[in-house]
Design a protein around this motif. Structure first.
Motif, PDB file in Angstrom:
ATOM      1  N   ARG A  16       0.817  -1.216   0.000  1.00  0.00           N
ATOM      2  CA  ARG A  16       0.000   0.000   0.000  1.00  0.00           C
ATOM      3  C   ARG A  16       0.850   1.265   0.000  1.00  0.00           C
ATOM      4  O   ARG A  16       1.951   1.298   0.556  1.00  0.00           O
ATOM      5  CB  ARG A  16      -0.925  -0.001   1.229  1.00  0.00           C
ATOM      6  N   THR A  17       0.310   2.306  -0.609  1.00  0.00           N
ATOM      7  CA  THR A  17       0.904   3.637  -0.523  1.00  0.00           C
ATOM      8  C   THR A  17       0.511   4.242   0.826  1.00  0.00           C
ATOM      9  O   THR A  17      -0.374   3.723   1.521  1.00  0.00           O
ATOM     10  CB  THR A  17       0.389   4.538  -1.646  1.00  0.00           C
ATOM     11  N   GLU A  18       1.146   5.340   1.193  1.00  0.00           N
ATOM     12  CA  GLU A  18       0.772   5.992   2.459  1.00  0.00           C
ATOM     13  C   GLU A  18      -0.691   6.440   2.432  1.00  0.00           C
ATOM     14  O   GLU A  18      -1.403   6.346   3.431  1.00  0.00           O
ATOM     15  CB  GLU A  18       1.675   7.182   2.745  1.00  0.00           C
ATOM     16  N   LYS A  19      -1.148   6.907   1.275  1.00  0.00           N
ATOM     17  CA  LYS A  19      -2.543   7.325   1.144  1.00  0.00           C
ATOM     18  C   LYS A  19      -3.494   6.155   1.408  1.00  0.00           C
ATOM     19  O   LYS A  19      -4.532   6.303   2.075  1.00  0.00           O
ATOM     20  CB  LYS A  19      -2.783   7.885  -0.264  1.00  0.00           C
ATOM     21  N   ALA A  40     -10.743   2.005  10.118  1.00  0.00           N
ATOM     22  CA  ALA A  40     -10.754   1.113  11.280  1.00  0.00           C
ATOM     23  C   ALA A  40     -10.932   1.861  12.593  1.00  0.00           C
ATOM     24  O   ALA A  40     -11.037   1.239  13.649  1.00  0.00           O
ATOM     25  CB  ALA A  40      -9.459   0.302  11.315  1.00  0.00           C
ATOM     26  N   GLY A  41     -10.961   3.202  12.528  1.00  0.00           N
ATOM     27  CA  GLY A  41     -11.214   4.005  13.720  1.00  0.00           C
ATOM     28  C   GLY A  41      -9.986   4.562  14.400  1.00  0.00           C
ATOM     29  O   GLY A  41     -10.073   5.077  15.527  1.00  0.00           O
ATOM     30  N   PHE A  42      -8.827   4.507  13.744  1.00  0.00           N
ATOM     31  CA  PHE A  42      -7.616   5.065  14.337  1.00  0.00           C
ATOM     32  C   PHE A  42      -7.535   6.561  14.017  1.00  0.00           C
ATOM     33  O   PHE A  42      -7.754   6.978  12.880  1.00  0.00           O
ATOM     34  CB  PHE A  42      -6.378   4.335  13.829  1.00  0.00           C
ATOM     35  N   LYS A  43      -7.192   7.352  15.039  1.00  0.00           N
ATOM     36  CA  LYS A  43      -7.221   8.818  14.913  1.00  0.00           C
ATOM     37  C   LYS A  43      -5.967   9.360  14.233  1.00  0.00           C
ATOM     38  O   LYS A  43      -6.031  10.332  13.486  1.00  0.00           O
ATOM     39  CB  LYS A  43      -7.377   9.458  16.295  1.00  0.00           C
ATOM     40  N   HIS A  44      -4.843   8.769  14.522  1.00  0.00           N
ATOM     41  CA  HIS A  44      -3.624   9.235  13.862  1.00  0.00           C
ATOM     42  C   HIS A  44      -2.608   8.099  13.799  1.00  0.00           C
ATOM     43  O   HIS A  44      -2.759   7.061  14.452  1.00  0.00           O
ATOM     44  CB  HIS A  44      -3.027  10.465  14.557  1.00  0.00           C
ATOM     45  N   TYR A  45      -1.551   8.301  12.992  1.00  0.00           N
ATOM     46  CA  TYR A  45      -0.538   7.277  12.795  1.00  0.00           C
ATOM     47  C   TYR A  45       0.815   7.937  12.549  1.00  0.00           C
ATOM     48  O   TYR A  45       0.920   9.135  12.265  1.00  0.00           O
ATOM     49  CB  TYR A  45      -0.900   6.382  11.601  1.00  0.00           C
ATOM     50  N   LYS A  46       1.869   7.142  12.678  1.00  0.00           N
ATOM     51  CA  LYS A  46       3.231   7.619  12.422  1.00  0.00           C
ATOM     52  C   LYS A  46       3.971   6.548  11.629  1.00  0.00           C
ATOM     53  O   LYS A  46       3.923   5.367  11.984  1.00  0.00           O
ATOM     54  CB  LYS A  46       3.948   7.900  13.743  1.00  0.00           C
ATOM     55  N   ILE A  47       4.643   6.944  10.567  1.00  0.00           N
ATOM     56  CA  ILE A  47       5.404   6.014   9.745  1.00  0.00           C
ATOM     57  C   ILE A  47       6.894   6.292   9.898  1.00  0.00           C
ATOM     58  O   ILE A  47       7.348   7.426   9.727  1.00  0.00           O
ATOM     59  CB  ILE A  47       5.003   6.118   8.256  1.00  0.00           C
ATOM     60  N   THR A  48       7.651   5.247  10.227  1.00  0.00           N
ATOM     61  CA  THR A  48       9.102   5.368  10.377  1.00  0.00           C
ATOM     62  C   THR A  48       9.794   4.330   9.503  1.00  0.00           C
ATOM     63  O   THR A  48       9.727   3.134   9.793  1.00  0.00           O
ATOM     64  CB  THR A  48       9.530   5.151  11.844  1.00  0.00           C
ATOM     65  N   ILE A  93       4.713   1.264  11.128  1.00  0.00           N
ATOM     66  CA  ILE A  93       3.527   2.127  11.127  1.00  0.00           C
ATOM     67  C   ILE A  93       2.900   2.001  12.516  1.00  0.00           C
ATOM     68  O   ILE A  93       2.419   0.918  12.886  1.00  0.00           O
ATOM     69  CB  ILE A  93       2.531   1.729  10.047  1.00  0.00           C
ATOM     70  N   GLU A  94       2.914   3.071  13.290  1.00  0.00           N
ATOM     71  CA  GLU A  94       2.293   3.066  14.609  1.00  0.00           C
ATOM     72  C   GLU A  94       0.929   3.746  14.499  1.00  0.00           C
ATOM     73  O   GLU A  94       0.849   4.932  14.148  1.00  0.00           O
ATOM     74  CB  GLU A  94       3.175   3.777  15.607  1.00  0.00           C
ATOM     75  N   ALA A  95      -0.135   3.007  14.802  1.00  0.00           N
ATOM     76  CA  ALA A  95      -1.504   3.525  14.694  1.00  0.00           C
ATOM     77  C   ALA A  95      -2.100   3.665  16.093  1.00  0.00           C
ATOM     78  O   ALA A  95      -2.020   2.751  16.903  1.00  0.00           O
ATOM     79  CB  ALA A  95      -2.351   2.589  13.846  1.00  0.00           C
TER      80      ALA A  95
END
Length: 356
Positions: free
Chosen positions: A323-326, A335-343, A352-354
């Motif tokens: 998958r792309t970041e989009k 899925a209901g996650f408010k924010h995420y961080k990609i490292t 990917i921390e969700a």
């Protein structure tokens, strides 16, 4: 005498021809790597401890006398592809000879060293892994279902103990690479008291985490028949179940190379179960995903090509996808996650921390 004038149009055609042949014949590179592992070429060069000349190399391999010249041609291709390096060495008779050394790529194939990806080479070089692609054209036309025709990967593994053993070795070798990345990613485990590793059938990744963080309660969650005979340790336990139905409660859920096996619909179901599993932790809970993020404009050609090749592999064999970041953003939000961080820290894969 024939005189040939420069013709830009002709040059373009011949360059295109070479590019086509390169890809037409690229399957040979896979078999060459398999051959190198089977002949223990990286092991022999490593054990020699210094650049090894071709006569030394050939005698150590104990080849049939008629095969020495062929081995030299094999080595030439391995050098060209970056799996061996060649340098000039002068022997006792003052003759210049070519000597071989390992490269970073071939060091990953040395037996007994970590990380080691020799098992991954053997798994992907297996003809059974490649057979489904013969049907790809018919699959696109809707004339055949590759998965139904060949049997799903999981069906094959469930009924073939030898292939399952090979697959588990390959996944375990991949987890050694994860260990390299985890050394630089300690912050992702800060504040956690428990973690569930979903689908880590050889449990290599979770064993690495449990050893590195002795105060962290680690749970491997997989099919009951997979974990039935696994040995627990002080802070590592095993639970059987189905990730589409429920996931054990914990501060965090880890999924390494899991979601790319599934389409968006099934991945969404799993992510919702992950969110339920970390509910008790509130906003401090998180889902840790180790998977590829396609970034064609940002990554170099090799990194992008690996991701795109895996995307077609997942599409063909498992109805999954890279998958792309989009696409990750859309899936996580659904899925209901408010924010995420990609490292990016695992080569072609990222953490990917969700967060809920």
């Amino acid at each position: 005498m024939c005189s040939v004038e420069a013709n830009p149009a002709s040059d373009e055609y011949f360059e295109a021809q070479a590019h086509l042949y390169k890809h037409i014949l690229s399957y040979i590179n896979t078999t060459i790597l398999k051959c190198a592992v089977q002949l223990r070429i990286p092991d022999i060069i490593h054990n020699h401890g210094q650049p090894i000349t071709f006569p030394q190399f050939a005698s150590t391999l104990e080849l049939h006398p008629t095969k020495s010249a062929s081995l030299e041609r094999l080595a030439r291709l391995l050098v060209h592809n970056g799996f061996l390096a060649a340098e000039t060495k002068v022997n006792e008779e003052d003759e210049e000879m070519e000597a071989y050394t390992l490269t970073p790529c071939s060091k990953l194939l040395v037996k007994g060293m970590e990380p080691n990806l020799a098992s991954m080479v053997l798994w992907f070089a297996d003809t059974g892994c490649m057979a489904a692609f013969d049907l790809l054209g018919s699959w696109f036309k809707g004339e055949v279902n590759i998965i139904a025709t060949e049997g799903s990967v999981w069906d094959v593994l469930d009924h073939d103990p030898q292939k399952l053993k090979s697959f588990n070795k390959a996944m375990a070798s991949d987890s050694q690479m994860i260990n390299v990345g985890l050394r630089d990613s300690k912050s992702i485990f800060q504040g956690l008291k428990s973690i569930v590793d979903v689908g880590d059938s050889p449990s290599t990744t979770c064993r690495i985490i449990a050893k590195a963080y002795p105060n962290l309660k680690c749970i491997v969650f997989d099919h009951p028949h997979v974990v039935a005979y696994c040995s627990a340790s002080k802070n590592l336990s095993y639970v059987g179940g189905n990730m589409f139905e429920s996931i054990p409660s914990a501060d965090a859920v880890l999924m390494k190379w899991i979601l790319h096996n599934w389409d968006d619909e099934d991945s969404l179901k799993v992510l919702k179960k992950c969110k339920e599993a970390i509910a008790k932790k509130g906003k401090e809970g998180k889902v840790i995903i180790i998977d590829a993020v396609i970034k064609e404009k940002e990554n170099d050609n090799d990194m992008t090509e690996v991701k795109l090749l895996f995307d077609v592999l997942m599409m063909s064999l498992l109805n999954g996808k890279e998958r792309t970041e989009k696409e990750w953003k859309k899936l996580l939000e659904a899925a209901g996650f408010k924010h995420y961080k990609i490292t990016p820290c695992f080569g072609f894969r990222s953490i990917i921390e969700a967060y809920p």
